[in-house]
Design a protein around this motif. Structure first.
Motif, short mmCIF file in Angstrom:
data_model
loop_
_atom_site.label_atom_id
_atom_site.label_comp_id
_atom_site.label_asym_id
_atom_site.label_seq_id
_atom_site.Cartn_x
_atom_site.Cartn_y
_atom_site.Cartn_z
N LEU A 58 0.83 -1.21 0.00
CA LEU A 58 0.00 0.00 0.00
C LEU A 58 0.87 1.26 0.00
N ILE A 59 1.87 1.28 0.87
CA ILE A 59 2.73 2.45 0.98
C ILE A 59 3.53 2.65 -0.31
N GLY A 60 4.07 1.58 -0.84
CA GLY A 60 4.86 1.68 -2.06
C GLY A 60 4.05 2.23 -3.22
N ARG A 61 2.84 1.74 -3.36
CA ARG A 61 1.97 2.22 -4.44
C ARG A 61 1.59 3.68 -4.22
N ALA A 62 1.31 4.05 -2.98
CA ALA A 62 0.94 5.43 -2.68
C ALA A 62 2.09 6.39 -2.98
N GLU A 63 3.31 5.99 -2.62
CA GLU A 63 4.47 6.85 -2.89
C GLU A 63 4.69 7.01 -4.39
N LYS A 64 4.55 5.94 -5.11
CA LYS A 64 4.76 5.99 -6.57
C LYS A 64 3.70 6.88 -7.23
N ALA A 65 2.45 6.67 -6.88
CA ALA A 65 1.37 7.44 -7.50
C ALA A 65 1.36 8.89 -7.01
N GLY A 66 1.80 9.08 -5.77
CA GLY A 66 1.71 10.40 -5.18
C GLY A 66 2.62 11.43 -5.77
N ALA A 67 3.70 11.02 -6.42
CA ALA A 67 4.65 11.98 -6.97
C ALA A 67 4.00 12.86 -8.04
N ALA A 68 3.33 12.26 -9.00
CA ALA A 68 2.67 13.04 -10.05
C ALA A 68 1.49 13.82 -9.49
N TRP A 69 0.80 13.24 -8.51
CA TRP A 69 -0.35 13.93 -7.91
C TRP A 69 0.11 15.19 -7.18
N ALA A 70 1.21 15.11 -6.47
CA ALA A 70 1.73 16.28 -5.77
C ALA A 70 2.16 17.36 -6.75
N ALA A 71 2.64 16.94 -7.93
CA ALA A 71 3.11 17.90 -8.92
C ALA A 71 1.98 18.55 -9.71
N ALA A 72 0.78 18.00 -9.62
CA ALA A 72 -0.37 18.57 -10.32
C ALA A 72 -0.70 19.94 -9.74
N SER A 73 -1.33 20.76 -10.54
CA SER A 73 -1.70 22.09 -10.07
C SER A 73 -2.85 22.02 -9.06
N ILE A 74 -2.98 23.07 -8.29
CA ILE A 74 -4.10 23.15 -7.34
C ILE A 74 -5.42 23.06 -8.08
N ALA A 75 -5.51 23.71 -9.23
CA ALA A 75 -6.74 23.67 -10.01
C ALA A 75 -7.04 22.26 -10.50
N GLN A 76 -6.02 21.53 -10.95
CA GLN A 76 -6.24 20.15 -11.40
C GLN A 76 -6.79 19.29 -10.28
N ARG A 77 -6.13 19.34 -9.14
CA ARG A 77 -6.55 18.49 -8.03
C ARG A 77 -7.95 18.88 -7.54
N THR A 78 -8.22 20.16 -7.49
CA THR A 78 -9.53 20.61 -7.04
C THR A 78 -10.61 20.17 -8.02
N GLY A 79 -10.35 20.32 -9.30
CA GLY A 79 -11.34 19.90 -10.29
C GLY A 79 -11.63 18.42 -10.23
N ILE A 80 -10.61 17.62 -10.03
CA ILE A 80 -10.81 16.17 -9.94
C ILE A 80 -11.61 15.83 -8.69
N ALA A 81 -11.30 16.47 -7.57
CA ALA A 81 -12.06 16.22 -6.35
C ALA A 81 -13.53 16.58 -6.53
N LEU A 82 -13.79 17.68 -7.19
CA LEU A 82 -15.18 18.09 -7.43
C LEU A 82 -15.89 17.09 -8.34
N GLU A 83 -15.20 16.60 -9.35
CA GLU A 83 -15.80 15.60 -10.23
C GLU A 83 -16.12 14.32 -9.47
N ILE A 84 -15.23 13.91 -8.58
CA ILE A 84 -15.49 12.71 -7.76
C ILE A 84 -16.77 12.92 -6.94
N LEU A 85 -16.90 14.08 -6.34
CA LEU A 85 -18.08 14.35 -5.51
C LEU A 85 -19.36 14.33 -6.35
#
Length: 548
Positions: A88-115
């Motif tokens: 779980l931790i290994g997968r989260a670290e690997k996936a998290g790198a690109a997610w952290a590099a995404a813009s605030i707008a990207q992450r916010t838009g994706i969260a809103l779409e999930i909701l």
């Protein structure tokens, strides 16, 4: 990639404005009739298709676990892939790198779409909540669906606002006599670390969504560790989130499900892993205390046990008051962190519009109101739901010896379901060992105190020492109310005064009520405010001589 931020800009703007104004606003309708016709039937069909099957998320070959049983009777027969903590931790670290590099707008838009997609699945989510928690259908739809989604959106709004305060780049210029020093400064929002969200058995979505979405928007990969008895609602949530992430070009392991069993729990191992930076937990004081003692190097938010109180000093509406209290005691069989447990009443009685009422008459009035509320079987089942954990039935049995029984608890005649109506006990104020301990479930005490001031003092002390999420006061004396307000505020517990209509002490409205103050032992965080989201990210500055 779709521009999801632009697509949901109006929703975000409205949520930010609502969080500032604290008036009534709801993004997602709580009335099932506001949704397309046939949704409820489709939800039941979709839920039936999940039962007796493996719930696949990532297509791997990890072992299958799962033993959820509906409080209404049948086993669900659903199993889930149980990855190891290291995986779980290994997968989260690997996936998290690109997610952290995404813009605030990207992450916010994706969260809103999930909701938004979660909202479209509200009828299915309601089925999963009902048959893991024991909430009755109407409550499972509202609390498990739209209300939980509103709480998640509230966290997104706060997180977006806090991150937006950080400028992307500035030119810094310091006068130095006839010249100046000029620097280009770039400010980078960086995540705190992997977020671990530990769910509870009674409100798996409502209590988890604020942390889940706050973590995602602030750039943290998320591991969702559900309660073993209520995995399905969060598994469905994670599945929908992963679908959106994949569509937007991100590794879906930005969010993962981490199911476990009561016999082989993994929460402690996850919480203490060095890669985990944030831990959110709802549940017992025992485990909450362990987290606070052993996970000191991380950001830890807990919502734990408490003793919620009511003080009855006087009332101009005795019947409506009793009815309001009765509903609060009976709703979801008292299995709410906001449900009242202790009702302080002057031993000499109270004044009402119908004349003086003795202590016994006040207790009897509340008991009679419970009886009236539950007199019609279908309505009783819709109010009470079912008992989530068999241990609650044992707790009710043991509580019968703690005081004089004013109203005994009894089961409803619902085949296969665990049910129990409220148990109401009368005790003296000195019996603190009986009533000043959270007794989760439909158990309440009517406590004889010297007078109203004594009741308020005891209620405030209970909040300070034992924790409380809600408190209520009934009084016709404005000066008495004015004296009580600061006492409750200092104890860190929200106060409801003279509720007699369709609003109850155990209801909490997104975008208006601050659920849990974080100012007494019932919890160290508030859902939701700026403090709940701001620590989930950090700001790193890069500076260099400014271009000429």
């Amino acid at each position: 990639m779709a521009d999801l931020f632009a697509a949901h800009a109006a929703l975000l703007e409205s949520a930010v404005a609502a969080a500032r104004g604290r008036g009534f606003w709801a993004a997602f309708p709580e009335n099932p009739k506001a949704y397309p016709e046939g949704g409820a039937a489709e939800g039941k069909v979709a839920f039936a298709a999940l039962k007796g099957q493996p719930f696949e998320l990532a297509g791997d070959d990890a072992p299958l676990i799962g033993a959820e049983v509906s409080p209404f009777g049948p086993a669900l027969g659903i199993t889930y892939r149980a990855r190891t903590v290291d995986d779980l931790i290994g997968r989260a670290e690997k996936a998290g790198a690109a997610w952290a590099a995404a813009s605030i707008a990207q992450r916010t838009g994706i969260a809103l779409e999930i909701l938004v997609r979660l909202n479209k699945a509200s009828f299915l989510i309601a089925e999963t909540v009902e048959h893991t928690t024991g909430q009755a259908g109407p409550m499972a739809f509202q609390a498990g669906g739209p209300h939980a989604q509103d709480r998640g959106l509230e966290a997104v709004a706060y997180a977006y606002e806090e991150m937006s305060r950080v400028p992307g780049a500035v030119v810094w210029e310091k006068p130095m006599g006839r010249s100046a020093i000029r620097l280009d400064k770039d400010f980078h929002v960086v995540p705190r670390g992997i977020g671990l969200v530990i769910g509870c058995a009674t409100f798996p979505t409502w209590n988890s969504y604020p942390a889940l979405f706050a973590d995602l928007v602030t750039g943290n990969a998320v591991i969702v560790k559900p309660h073993p008895a209520a995995i399905l609602p969060l598994a469905l949530t994670v599945r929908i989130a992963r679908e959106v992430l994949s569509e937007e070009g991100f590794d879906p392991d930005v969010i993962q499900l981490a199911p476990d069993t009561a016999e082989a729990p993994i929460a402690k191992e996850l919480a203490t892993h060095p890669a985990v930076g944030i831990v959110d937990f709802t549940g017992s004081s025992q485990f909450g205390g362990w987290l606070r003692e052993n996970v000191k190097d991380k950001l830890v938010f807990t919502e734990e046990a408490g003793v919620n109180t009511i003080v009855i000093a006087s009332t101009p509406a005795f019947g409506p008051m009793c009815q309001n209290i009765a509903f609060s005691l009976a709703l979801y069989s008292g299995q709410m962190c906001t449900a009242p447990q202790v009702i302080f009443v002057p031993a000499g009685g109270i004044e009402t519009e119908a004349g003086h009422k003795s202590f016994d008459e006040v207790a009897g009035g509340i008991a009679a109101a419970i009886d009236a509320l539950l007199s019609e079987p279908a309505r009783a089942a819709a109010v009470l739901g079912a008992i989530q954990n068999p241990a609650t039935l044992a707790r009710i049995e043991a509580a019968r010896a703690l005081g004089r029984i004013v109203r005994d608890s009894a089961a409803l005649q619902v085949e296969g379901a665990r049910t129990a109506t409220p148990l109401l006990l009368a005790v003296e104020a000195a019996a603190e060992a009986a009533y000043l301990e959270e007794r989760f479930g439909p158990i309440a005490f009517v406590v004889a105190v010297a007078d109203a001031a004594d009741g308020v003092a005891r209620a405030a002390r209970a909040a300070r020492e034992k924790g409380a999420i809600t408190a209520a006061l009934y009084s016709t004396d404005d000066a008495e109310i004015a004296r009580a307000v600061p006492a409750y505020a200092r104890a860190g517990v929200p106060l409801s005064v003279n509720l007699t209509g369709g609003i109850y002490v155990n209801q909490s409205a997104a975008f208006s009520d601050y659920h849990v103050s974080g100012a007494n032992p019932a919890g160290n965080a508030c859902l939701t405010d700026a403090a709940f989201v701001a620590g989930r990210f950090r700001v790193v500055c890069v500076r260099r001589p400014a271009a000429a």
